[in-house]
Design an enzyme around this catalytic site. Sequence first.
Site, mmCIF file in Angstrom:
data_model
loop_
_atom_site.group_PDB
_atom_site.id
_atom_site.type_symbol
_atom_site.label_atom_id
_atom_site.label_comp_id
_atom_site.label_asym_id
_atom_site.label_seq_id
_atom_site.Cartn_x
_atom_site.Cartn_y
_atom_site.Cartn_z
ATOM 1 C CE LYS A 1 0.331 -12.540 22.633
ATOM 2 N NZ LYS A 1 -1.245 -13.482 22.310
ATOM 3 C CB THR B 1 2.103 -17.772 11.118
ATOM 4 O OG1 THR B 1 2.588 -16.695 12.658
ATOM 5 C CG2 THR B 1 2.309 -18.588 12.409
ATOM 6 C CG ASN C 1 -4.548 -18.457 17.037
ATOM 7 O OD1 ASN C 1 -3.435 -18.872 17.521
ATOM 8 N ND2 ASN C 1 -5.533 -17.829 16.147
ATOM 9 C CE1 TYR D 1 1.923 -10.390 20.059
ATOM 10 C CE2 TYR D 1 3.894 -10.788 20.510
ATOM 11 C CZ TYR D 1 3.048 -11.192 20.590
ATOM 12 O OH TYR D 1 3.457 -12.640 20.425
#
Length: 251
Positions: A158, A191, A87, A154
């Site tokens: 990913k 978050t 995660n 990023y």
Amino acid sequence: MKYAIVTGSSKGLGESIAKLFLESGVNVVGLSRSTSDRLSVIAKENNTTFKHVPCDLGKIETLEQICQEITDTVFTEDTTTIYLVNNAGVIDPVKQSIHIQPDELVGHVNVNTIAPMVLTNYLLNQATEKDVPLISVIITSGAAESPMYGWSAYCTTKASMNMYTRTVALEQEELETDNKIIAFSPGVMDTGMQEKIRSSSKSEFVELDTFKGYKENNLLKDTELVGGVLIDILVDDDIQNGKVYYVKNYL
């Protein structure tokens, strides 16, 4: 007896996933730089165990020792299933690719790509050797499939993890093991990462107003709700090896 290893377990989605595992009777090993006292309390309330392993996933040179510590904890005579939830992740650097410094790029790739690959590879090896099924998940992102201005690092890391997932799943199928690996795209959640995104400058991240709008219009999903979807997928006997699961298909 079941164990779950959760990276980035001290906050956000990682903490929610760890909490839900503990409440469902699964013992948890949490990898993060800081611990969560809340998880220790939840473990006690549910007659499960929570062990925090201090870990900076950006420091690849320490991962082998951490892997050994994890192995000593989760592979017992009574262990029937092990879950690995990769995660932990970072969004920085959020800037045009021409402005990214080499050390920033190395740190980003270490956390988002190399660390989850090292952990998964090691635990797959141990699970196969000890004949204990490993069910592993990589937390991915819609950014893996859609380029975004300012997110070259990023989006790339990913995307690489989606391909890693499919490739490793192919290998496990060919080897006829009981191990499974999937990716899970959780969508936009409330978050700390979202706070960091909203603190970006528009010159470096042109979608800034869109992400601010997610917060202003209450469109950010609760991490526990998203974590519940993932847990249901992981414990499903029909889990599909190599699949990228999307939370939007469940909520």
